[in-house]
Design a protein around this motif. Structure first.
Motif, mmCIF file in Angstrom:
data_model
loop_
_atom_site.group_PDB
_atom_site.id
_atom_site.type_symbol
_atom_site.label_atom_id
_atom_site.label_comp_id
_atom_site.label_asym_id
_atom_site.label_seq_id
_atom_site.Cartn_x
_atom_site.Cartn_y
_atom_site.Cartn_z
ATOM 1 N N CYS A 69 100.602 -49.261 45.500
ATOM 2 C CA CYS A 69 101.181 -49.024 46.823
ATOM 3 C C CYS A 69 100.113 -49.175 47.892
ATOM 4 N N ASP A 70 100.576 -49.250 49.122
ATOM 5 C CA ASP A 70 99.626 -49.154 50.232
ATOM 6 C C ASP A 70 99.429 -47.681 50.556
ATOM 7 N N ALA A 71 98.663 -47.421 51.604
ATOM 8 C CA ALA A 71 98.316 -46.027 51.880
ATOM 9 C C ALA A 71 99.521 -45.170 52.255
ATOM 10 N N THR A 72 100.632 -45.819 52.658
ATOM 11 C CA THR A 72 101.823 -45.048 53.058
ATOM 12 C C THR A 72 102.790 -44.847 51.888
ATOM 13 N N LEU A 73 102.391 -45.293 50.713
ATOM 14 C CA LEU A 73 103.204 -45.219 49.489
ATOM 15 C C LEU A 73 104.283 -46.299 49.420
ATOM 16 N N ALA A 74 104.183 -47.300 50.304
ATOM 17 C CA ALA A 74 105.075 -48.447 50.184
ATOM 18 C C ALA A 74 104.548 -49.328 49.063
ATOM 19 N N ALA A 75 105.422 -49.711 48.144
ATOM 20 C CA ALA A 75 104.998 -50.512 47.006
ATOM 21 C C ALA A 75 104.637 -51.916 47.442
ATOM 22 N N ALA B 125 107.119 -56.024 47.251
ATOM 23 C CA ALA B 125 108.565 -56.053 47.489
ATOM 24 C C ALA B 125 108.877 -55.281 48.759
ATOM 25 N N GLU B 126 110.019 -55.556 49.324
ATOM 26 C CA GLU B 126 110.421 -54.867 50.543
ATOM 27 C C GLU B 126 111.219 -53.618 50.253
ATOM 28 N N ASN B 127 111.011 -52.635 51.117
ATOM 29 C CA ASN B 127 111.835 -51.413 51.054
ATOM 30 C C ASN B 127 111.778 -50.700 49.713
ATOM 31 N N VAL B 128 110.598 -50.708 49.121
ATOM 32 C CA VAL B 128 110.380 -49.972 47.876
ATOM 33 C C VAL B 128 109.180 -49.047 48.084
ATOM 34 N N VAL B 129 109.325 -47.812 47.653
ATOM 35 C CA VAL B 129 108.215 -46.857 47.712
ATOM 36 C C VAL B 129 108.058 -46.233 46.328
ATOM 37 N N ALA B 130 106.923 -45.605 46.109
ATOM 38 C CA ALA B 130 106.702 -44.928 44.828
ATOM 39 C C ALA B 130 106.103 -43.558 45.082
ATOM 40 N N ALA B 131 106.313 -42.643 44.139
ATOM 41 C CA ALA B 131 105.831 -41.279 44.315
ATOM 42 C C ALA B 131 105.592 -40.616 42.967
ATOM 43 N N GLY B 132 104.600 -39.731 42.928
ATOM 44 C CA GLY B 132 104.360 -38.914 41.748
ATOM 45 C C GLY B 132 103.412 -39.563 40.752
ATOM 46 N N ASP B 133 103.571 -39.197 39.486
ATOM 47 C CA ASP B 133 102.647 -39.650 38.440
ATOM 48 C C ASP B 133 102.565 -41.171 38.325
ATOM 49 N N VAL B 134 103.583 -41.862 38.786
ATOM 50 C CA VAL B 134 103.634 -43.317 38.608
ATOM 51 C C VAL B 134 102.962 -44.080 39.750
ATOM 52 N N ALA B 135 102.667 -43.381 40.839
ATOM 53 C CA ALA B 135 102.210 -44.085 42.043
ATOM 54 C C ALA B 135 100.693 -44.195 42.115
ATOM 55 N N ARG B 136 100.212 -45.385 42.435
ATOM 56 C CA ARG B 136 98.764 -45.589 42.624
ATOM 57 C C ARG B 136 98.571 -46.091 44.052
ATOM 58 N N HIS C 128 111.342 -42.251 62.114
ATOM 59 C CA HIS C 128 110.325 -41.978 61.098
ATOM 60 C C HIS C 128 109.259 -43.042 61.108
ATOM 61 N N GLU C 129 108.048 -42.592 60.823
ATOM 62 C CA GLU C 129 106.926 -43.517 60.733
ATOM 63 C C GLU C 129 106.366 -43.483 59.335
ATOM 64 N N ALA C 130 105.840 -44.620 58.929
ATOM 65 C CA ALA C 130 105.166 -44.663 57.639
ATOM 66 C C ALA C 130 103.727 -44.231 57.890
ATOM 67 N N GLU C 131 103.355 -43.088 57.339
ATOM 68 C CA GLU C 131 102.008 -42.562 57.561
ATOM 69 C C GLU C 131 101.202 -42.580 56.273
ATOM 70 N N PRO C 132 99.889 -42.698 56.411
ATOM 71 C CA PRO C 132 99.066 -42.693 55.194
ATOM 72 C C PRO C 132 99.156 -41.345 54.484
ATOM 73 N N PHE C 133 99.149 -41.412 53.178
ATOM 74 C CA PHE C 133 99.168 -40.178 52.394
ATOM 75 C C PHE C 133 97.724 -39.800 52.091
ATOM 76 N N ALA C 134 97.236 -38.794 52.799
ATOM 77 C CA ALA C 134 95.820 -38.430 52.691
ATOM 78 C C ALA C 134 95.655 -36.986 52.232
ATOM 79 N N THR C 135 96.631 -36.492 51.560
ATOM 80 C CA THR C 135 96.628 -35.076 51.182
ATOM 81 C C THR C 135 95.567 -34.774 50.135
ATOM 82 N N VAL C 136 94.931 -33.640 50.310
ATOM 83 C CA VAL C 136 93.965 -33.165 49.318
ATOM 84 C C VAL C 136 94.742 -32.754 48.070
ATOM 85 N N SER C 137 94.316 -33.278 46.933
ATOM 86 C CA SER C 137 94.989 -32.980 45.676
ATOM 87 C C SER C 137 94.732 -31.524 45.273
#
Lengths: 404, 63
Positions: free
Chosen positions: A268-274, A277-288, A327-336
């Motif tokens: 994904c990119d920094a906003t979790l957009a895969a 492909a268009e209009n695809v996002v990923a989240a959780g254990d599967v997302a890089r 809504h805006e696509a924002e970078p996911f910068a959360t501390v784990s």
């Protein structure tokens, strides 16, 4: 186009555990009223929360029902919510925007959340069909708990977080003799480093666990039922039950040929957009994704709070991608964040330790992990009040010395 | 709105404090303290997010 025409828009969420569910809830909460299809391999709804499966539920402190995730979704009243439980997605076509399920049905989408999580690795070449377990799902836990009913020698292969917690639960809550086997020199050593790994090793030894560290498993003994674990030095560890906790692999096989980029997870990119492909996002254990706090280094995080937080953010990114101006696509910068409870000792890891070049002890119970003289992570042992100050230091990319 | 914490489930993960430090604080004794049991409605979004991010689902928002 925006969410003003929600009835005609369709979003699919593939993966119905924490990340997928939180994505779906977030979509609804932010006004998406269109068709929302959730596909999940597990049959239970709401899904079971995974952390209690290695602790409270396995150990018998909680009844099974207490381990369910609370959900804001209501299949009973939400006519546009389509739950496909006990179903596996087997293919994805991001050009046609279609998902194929294992019952030969298809799900068309305008937007897609990939939250298919990960699957436990198994020991290669295992012949025995009984007594060998992994622990990820409630079905795994139920089978393991049934096997643990009655005297049994337990061997845990893999001293990562799952292995350590299961070992502690079997030893302390359930009273079984336990052996803990690990290829590396100490538990959690590749995450916490040698010193803190040794602290965890001591914890287990103090509670009577037989430890075999720096030992690779060459095979399991026993005919239909396992009766021992063979180590590379020839040692045979007696075991009626073997629990394998050697890590997980992200569930991305179904994405082959889809157009998405699979590289230890969905890229994904920094906003979790895969990517791809268009209009695809990923989240959780599967997302890089490239983590802004770590100079855009690609990471994939297997922790609970990451799944919850990414589920929410991926949904917001998807809404932005679908043209919702609110809504805006924002970078996911959360501390784990990660926690582990072993024998009443509380380990809390904020941030990351990956790539650390040294560790310091700035205060009692705290290990700060540094890279290029900046704090990237902090382990707090029985110091829960210190996790927030260290979280802030990591967010600020504070230069050493740091005394938050 | 009223913040209700199940202290049996609470394990002081402090995700709530990360999200809404005006309402939640894990102190030196290791326990979670609810600083405002009936926070102002301006804090609703943060408090609800804190409830969602609690890894042990120990927080409920009433009203």
């Amino acid at each position: 186009m925006g969410l003003s025409a929600p009835k005609t828009m369709r979003i699919a969420v593939v993966g119905a555990s924490l990340a997928g569910m939180r994505a779906a809830e977030t979509l609804r909460r932010h006004g998406f009223g269109g068709r929302l299809t959730i596909v999940g391999t597990e049959r239970h709804w709401p899904p079971y929360d995974r952390p209690p499966l290695s602790k409270e539920v396995l150990g018998g402190k909680w009844p099974l029902e207490r381990g369910l995730l609370r959900t804001e979704l209501d299949p009973g009243t939400d006519d546009e919510l389509d739950l496909r439980l006990g179903r596996r997605a087997i293919a994805l076509d991001t050009t046609a925007r279609t998902i194929t399920l294992d019952d030969d049905t298809t799900v068309d989408y305008d937007g897609l959340v990939v939250a298919t999580g990960a699957t436990p690795r198994t020991l290669p070449g295992v012949q025995q069909t009984r007594g060998v377990h992994v622990l990820r799902t409630v079905d795994d836990m139920v089978a393991l708990r049934a096997d643990l009913d009655g005297p049994a020698h337990v061997a845990v292969v893999g001293a990562g977080f799952i292995g350590c917690e299961v070992a502690a639960t079997c030893r302390q809550q359930l009273g079984h003799p336990v052996s803990l086997v690990e290829t590396l020199a100490a538990p959690l050593v590749n995450i916490l480093g040698e010193e803190m790994g040794e602290l965890v090793a001591q914890l287990h030894r103090q509670h009577g666990v037989d430890t075999y560290f720096g030992q690779m498993v060459t095979g399991l003994e026993g005919t239909q039922r396992v009766d021992g674990v063979r180590l590379v030095d020839g040692t045979l560890v007696r075991a009626d039950i073997v629990i394998v906790g050697i890590g997980v692999t992200p569930n991305t096989d179904w994405l082959e040929g889809s157009g998405l980029v699979v590289d230890d997870g969905v890229l994904c990119d920094a906003t979790l957009a895969a990517v791809g492909a268009e209009n695809v996002v990923a989240a959780g254990d599967v997302a890089r994704w490239p983590h802004p706090l770590y100079d855009g280094e690609l990471v994939r995080v297997e922790h609970w709070t990451n799944a919850a937080e990414q589920g929410e953010q991926a949904a917001r990114t998807l809404l932005a991608l679908l043209g919702d101006g609110d809504h805006e696509a924002e970078p996911f910068a959360t501390v784990s964040y990660f926690w582990s409870d072993q024998y009443g000792t509380r380990l809390q890891l904020v941030g990351t330790t990956t790539g650390h070049d040294r560790a310091e002890h700035p205060e009692g119970g705290v290990t700060a992990y540094l890279r290029d003289e900046r704090v990237i992570g902090a382990l707090c042992v029985n110091r829960p009040n210190r996790t927030i100050p260290w979280r802030r230091a990591i967010e600020a990319r504070a230069a050493w010395p740091v005394a938050p | 709105m009223r913040v209700v914490v199940d202290f049996d489930a609470c394990q002081s993960n402090a995700m709530c404090q990360a999200e809404a430090p005006e309402v939640f604080e894990v102190r030196d004794d290791g326990f979670l303290y609810v600083l405002q049991e009936e926070p102002d409605k301006a804090l609703r979004a943060k408090v609800e997010e804190a409830a969602r991010l609690c890894p042990t689902q120990a927080i409920t928002i009433d009203g």
